[in-house]
Design a protein around this motif. Structure first.
Motif, mmCIF file in Angstrom:
data_model
loop_
_atom_site.group_PDB
_atom_site.id
_atom_site.type_symbol
_atom_site.label_atom_id
_atom_site.label_comp_id
_atom_site.label_asym_id
_atom_site.label_seq_id
_atom_site.Cartn_x
_atom_site.Cartn_y
_atom_site.Cartn_z
ATOM 1 N N ILE A 157 5.252 -12.168 -22.174
ATOM 2 C CA ILE A 157 6.628 -12.160 -22.694
ATOM 3 C C ILE A 157 7.584 -11.819 -21.561
ATOM 4 O O ILE A 157 7.514 -10.727 -20.989
ATOM 5 N N LEU A 158 8.460 -12.747 -21.231
ATOM 6 C CA LEU A 158 9.395 -12.550 -20.125
ATOM 7 C C LEU A 158 10.593 -11.709 -20.553
ATOM 8 O O LEU A 158 11.045 -11.789 -21.706
ATOM 9 N N LEU A 159 11.105 -10.910 -19.620
ATOM 10 C CA LEU A 159 12.352 -10.179 -19.826
ATOM 11 C C LEU A 159 13.474 -10.957 -19.159
ATOM 12 O O LEU A 159 13.342 -11.397 -18.015
ATOM 13 N N TYR A 160 14.579 -11.118 -19.867
ATOM 14 C CA TYR A 160 15.736 -11.803 -19.308
ATOM 15 C C TYR A 160 16.890 -10.820 -19.174
ATOM 16 O O TYR A 160 17.178 -10.052 -20.095
ATOM 17 N N ARG A 161 17.556 -10.844 -18.039
ATOM 18 C CA ARG A 161 18.689 -9.961 -17.790
ATOM 19 C C ARG A 161 19.976 -10.760 -17.925
ATOM 20 O O ARG A 161 20.153 -11.794 -17.276
ATOM 21 N N ASN A 162 20.869 -10.276 -18.767
ATOM 22 C CA ASN A 162 22.194 -10.876 -18.897
ATOM 23 C C ASN A 162 23.207 -9.925 -18.260
ATOM 24 O O ASN A 162 23.572 -8.907 -18.855
ATOM 25 N N PRO A 163 23.676 -10.214 -17.050
ATOM 26 C CA PRO A 163 24.589 -9.305 -16.357
ATOM 27 C C PRO A 163 25.961 -9.205 -17.017
ATOM 28 O O PRO A 163 26.746 -8.321 -16.668
ATOM 29 N N MET A 164 26.244 -10.107 -17.968
ATOM 30 C CA MET A 164 27.542 -10.076 -18.640
ATOM 31 C C MET A 164 27.562 -9.116 -19.831
ATOM 32 O O MET A 164 28.620 -8.855 -20.393
ATOM 33 N N ALA A 165 26.389 -8.608 -20.213
ATOM 34 C CA ALA A 165 26.313 -7.626 -21.303
ATOM 35 C C ALA A 165 26.319 -6.236 -20.676
ATOM 36 O O ALA A 165 25.283 -5.595 -20.523
ATOM 37 N N GLN A 166 27.498 -5.764 -20.316
ATOM 38 C CA GLN A 166 27.602 -4.566 -19.494
ATOM 39 C C GLN A 166 28.032 -3.333 -20.291
ATOM 40 O O GLN A 166 28.819 -3.423 -21.230
ATOM 41 N N ALA A 167 27.490 -2.192 -19.859
ATOM 42 C CA ALA A 167 27.835 -0.918 -20.489
ATOM 43 C C ALA A 167 27.779 0.178 -19.436
ATOM 44 O O ALA A 167 26.929 0.146 -18.539
ATOM 45 N N ALA A 168 28.690 1.148 -19.546
ATOM 46 C CA ALA A 168 28.804 2.229 -18.562
ATOM 47 C C ALA A 168 27.979 3.436 -18.984
ATOM 48 O O ALA A 168 27.977 3.842 -20.151
ATOM 49 N N HIS A 169 27.269 4.015 -18.002
ATOM 50 C CA HIS A 169 26.402 5.177 -18.212
ATOM 51 C C HIS A 169 26.994 6.384 -17.474
ATOM 52 O O HIS A 169 27.421 6.255 -16.328
ATOM 53 N N PRO A 170 26.999 7.569 -18.084
ATOM 54 C CA PRO A 170 27.557 8.748 -17.406
ATOM 55 C C PRO A 170 26.533 9.395 -16.477
ATOM 56 O O PRO A 170 25.324 9.188 -16.630
ATOM 57 N N PRO A 171 26.974 10.213 -15.532
ATOM 58 C CA PRO A 171 26.035 11.005 -14.735
ATOM 59 C C PRO A 171 25.506 12.153 -15.577
ATOM 60 O O PRO A 171 26.030 12.430 -16.668
ATOM 61 N N PRO A 172 24.448 12.843 -15.122
ATOM 62 C CA PRO A 172 23.987 14.036 -15.849
ATOM 63 C C PRO A 172 25.146 15.002 -16.082
ATOM 64 O O PRO A 172 25.977 15.232 -15.198
ATOM 65 N N ASN A 173 25.186 15.554 -17.280
ATOM 66 C CA ASN A 173 26.324 16.363 -17.714
ATOM 67 C C ASN A 173 26.138 17.832 -17.323
ATOM 68 O O ASN A 173 25.642 18.645 -18.092
ATOM 69 N N GLY A 174 26.527 18.170 -16.094
ATOM 70 C CA GLY A 174 26.447 19.543 -15.644
ATOM 71 C C GLY A 174 25.126 19.868 -14.955
ATOM 72 O O GLY A 174 24.207 19.052 -14.894
ATOM 73 N N ILE A 175 25.038 21.097 -14.451
ATOM 74 C CA ILE A 175 23.885 21.516 -13.651
ATOM 75 C C ILE A 175 22.598 21.495 -14.462
ATOM 76 O O ILE A 175 21.562 20.999 -13.999
ATOM 77 N N ARG A 176 22.630 22.026 -15.682
ATOM 78 C CA ARG A 176 21.402 22.081 -16.491
ATOM 79 C C ARG A 176 20.852 20.684 -16.734
ATOM 80 O O ARG A 176 19.650 20.441 -16.572
#
Length: 333
Positions: free
Chosen positions: A220-239
């Motif tokens: 089963i092949l995985l296909y990447r659609n670069p137009m389906a974009q979403a933003a991810h945050p950095p780790p939230n604080g030191i912990r």
């Protein structure tokens, strides 16, 4: 590579089910999760007339960790007078259920043929929903991965984004085959995920890579659609930063232990490799986001700290397999 026709969705394309876990929201914060839900609600309504069938959204939460009344109240507020199109299910998971468990359990409540897993800490871009399902107009496509990129809205986020696992925002438009399965922004045909759900492991993360290998082994092949974009945050604080680095070391050691002996030498070799990857990522990404010398230096230092913590967690897991899980209250054995 195959070009996507961005002008229209095939007339027979149907609404997907969208599963959102309220697990990452415990770390990134409820406000970001509610913002993501608001974006999803708008996109579901915008898709009316483009997609047939009924929309279907499933939100899973652990009642021992999350405030059910708050979640339900905010979901209702986001819906406003017109509410949510189609079906909306707010489902509890057994106390102690972790990230991938949320996804597997949430899938059981879904109704539609295409099922999207969207993490509660992601903010989808305009057009994300339809771009996630557009490739399924071709019957040969069974798994589609969106492009998750790092937020770069402040100095700390820019530093993390320069060295961490997620790439920058994509300017590509073509669908392509990929071997990288990310579980936070991905869609499956129902029958595929029924047969191959996320594996059950004691690891915090890593099941996504294992599932990618299982899919490949089944042709089963995985296909990447670069137009389906979403933003991810950095780790939230030191912990959260320390947790993510520790989870990474624990998981890598745990997976290696499944097929080979583990030792501190493995941890040290991987640490040296990781530092090389940090340097490569910073060098490659800095021009894309316009990062200056000070930001690049800070990113390399922060990356070295992250992977040093990973090294320590890996070494600790060599001698005490459950130690990291116990430290962060997630021990199962």
């Amino acid at each position: 590579m195959m070009k996507l026709d961005a002008r229209s969705v095939e007339a027979d394309m149907q609404y997907p089910s969208v599963v959102i876990e309220w697990d990452n929201a415990l770390l990134s914060g409820n406000n970001r999760a509610f913002k993501g839900l608001s974006i999803l609600n708008q996109q579901l309504w915008d898709a009316q007339g483009h997609l047939s069938g009924e929309a279907d959204v499933v939100v899973t939460f652990d009642p021992s960790q999350a405030d059910e009344a708050l979640i339900r109240r905010e979901i209702e507020r986001i819906g406003g007078k017109r509410g949510w199109p189609g079906h909306l299910t707010v489902a509890t998971v057994p106390p102690g259920t972790r990230y991938y468990g949320h996804k597997n359990i949430g899938f059981r409540f879904t109704r539609n043929d295409i099922v999207i897993f969207l993490d509660s800490d992601l903010l989808p871009e305009s057009g994300w929903l339809e771009e996630m399902i557009r490739p399924f107009a071709d019957y040969r496509h069974s798994v589609v991965v969106g492009n998750t990129y790092m937020d770069f809205d402040r100095f700390y986020a820019r530093c993390v984004g320069l060295f961490w696992i997620f790439e920058t925002r994509s300017t590509e438009r073509e669908l392509s085959v990929t071997d990288w399965l990310v579980s936070n922004n991905i869609a499956f045909r129902r029958k595929v995920f029924e047969r191959l759900p996320f594996p059950e492991r004691v690891t915090f993360r890593g099941q996504c890579s294992e599932l990618g290998r299982l899919l490949a082994a089944n042709g089963i092949l995985l296909y990447r659609n670069p137009m389906a974009q979403a933003a991810h945050p950095p780790p939230n604080g030191i912990r959260h930063f320390v947790e993510r680095a520790s989870y990474s070391g624990h998981d890598e050691c745990s997976y290696r232990r499944l097929c080979a002996p583990v030792g501190v030498a493995n941890a040290w070799a991987r640490f040296r490799f990781d530092l090389g990857v940090v340097n490569q990522r910073v060098t490659r990404r800095a021009p894309v986001i316009g990062a200056k010398a000070g930001t690049r230096l800070a990113a390399r230092v922060l990356g070295a700290v992250f992977y040093l913590i990973k090294l320590i967690a890996y070494a600790l897991t060599v001698f005490a397999p459950t130690a990291v899980r116990r430290i962060f209250g997630a021990a199962t054995s």
